[in-house]
Design a protein around this motif. Sequence first.
Motif, PDB file in Angstrom:
ATOM      1  N   LEU A  51       3.578   2.188  -8.939  1.00  0.00           N
ATOM      2  CA  LEU A  51       2.255   2.404  -8.374  1.00  0.00           C
ATOM      3  C   LEU A  51       2.271   3.753  -7.678  1.00  0.00           C
ATOM      4  N   VAL A  52       1.327   4.615  -8.048  1.00  0.00           N
ATOM      5  CA  VAL A  52       1.173   5.896  -7.372  1.00  0.00           C
ATOM      6  C   VAL A  52      -0.116   5.816  -6.575  1.00  0.00           C
ATOM      7  N   ALA A  53       0.005   6.012  -5.246  1.00  0.00           N
ATOM      8  CA  ALA A  53      -1.156   5.879  -4.369  1.00  0.00           C
ATOM      9  C   ALA A  53      -0.911   6.666  -3.085  1.00  0.00           C
ATOM     10  N   ARG A  54      -1.998   6.916  -2.367  1.00  0.00           N
ATOM     11  CA  ARG A  54      -1.922   7.627  -1.096  1.00  0.00           C
ATOM     12  C   ARG A  54      -1.868   6.613   0.045  1.00  0.00           C
ATOM     13  N   ILE A  55      -0.932   6.818   0.977  1.00  0.00           N
ATOM     14  CA  ILE A  55      -0.831   5.939   2.146  1.00  0.00           C
ATOM     15  C   ILE A  55      -1.936   6.306   3.124  1.00  0.00           C
ATOM     16  N   VAL A  56      -2.781   5.336   3.452  1.00  0.00           N
ATOM     17  CA  VAL A  56      -3.840   5.583   4.435  1.00  0.00           C
ATOM     18  C   VAL A  56      -3.575   4.855   5.747  1.00  0.00           C
ATOM     19  N   GLY A  57      -2.654   3.891   5.726  1.00  0.00           N
ATOM     20  CA  GLY A  57      -2.314   3.175   6.945  1.00  0.00           C
ATOM     21  C   GLY A  57      -1.020   2.401   6.777  1.00  0.00           C
ATOM     22  N   VAL A  58      -0.327   2.199   7.890  1.00  0.00           N
ATOM     23  CA  VAL A  58       0.938   1.465   7.895  1.00  0.00           C
ATOM     24  C   VAL A  58       0.941   0.541   9.110  1.00  0.00           C
ATOM     25  N   ASP A  59       1.344  -0.714   8.902  1.00  0.00           N
ATOM     26  CA  ASP A  59       1.552  -1.613  10.023  1.00  0.00           C
ATOM     27  C   ASP A  59       2.899  -2.299   9.844  1.00  0.00           C
TER      28      ASP A  59
END
Length: 165
Positions: free
Chosen positions: A112-120
């Motif tokens: 999966l190639v995607a942009r990280i917009v948030g991390v918890d």
Amino acid sequence: MSTTQSERLRGLLEPLVLSKELDLEEIEVTPVGRKRVLRIIVDSDEGVLLDACADLSREISDKLDETDAMGPGEYTLEVSSPGADRPLTRHRHYVRATGRLVRAQLREGGDLVARIVGVDDDGLDLEVPGVKGRKPTSRRLAFDEIAKARVEIEFSRKDKKEEEA
């Protein structure tokens, strides 16, 4: 490198690295002919400047000269920041990669190639790029679904100032 030597080096050097407001990411001793190379990888939320690596290298060298942590024999000391393509293995790595495009190899198979917009604490909120003119979609990915992940290098990435404008 033996676990005992690794633990001794980490115990000796981590307080010094932390005092510079850096994280000690990795310690690696590699034999090169009759010598060894001691690689120390450090990082921070703001990244690491070359001058900070040089200053830390001098201090680590002095600290190692005071002890026998490296044992007998010659070695070369290298202090650097992680490369752009290093694996994301810790929670803080994902936090630091927020806004970046990542490639995640999934435990169920596939990439999966995607942009990280948030991390918890449980996982990532991602923006998956649209294909063939379609709009991006949102996706949630739990940490336990990720087998491996690393930042994808983007040559035409907009910087934060451009995105905010």
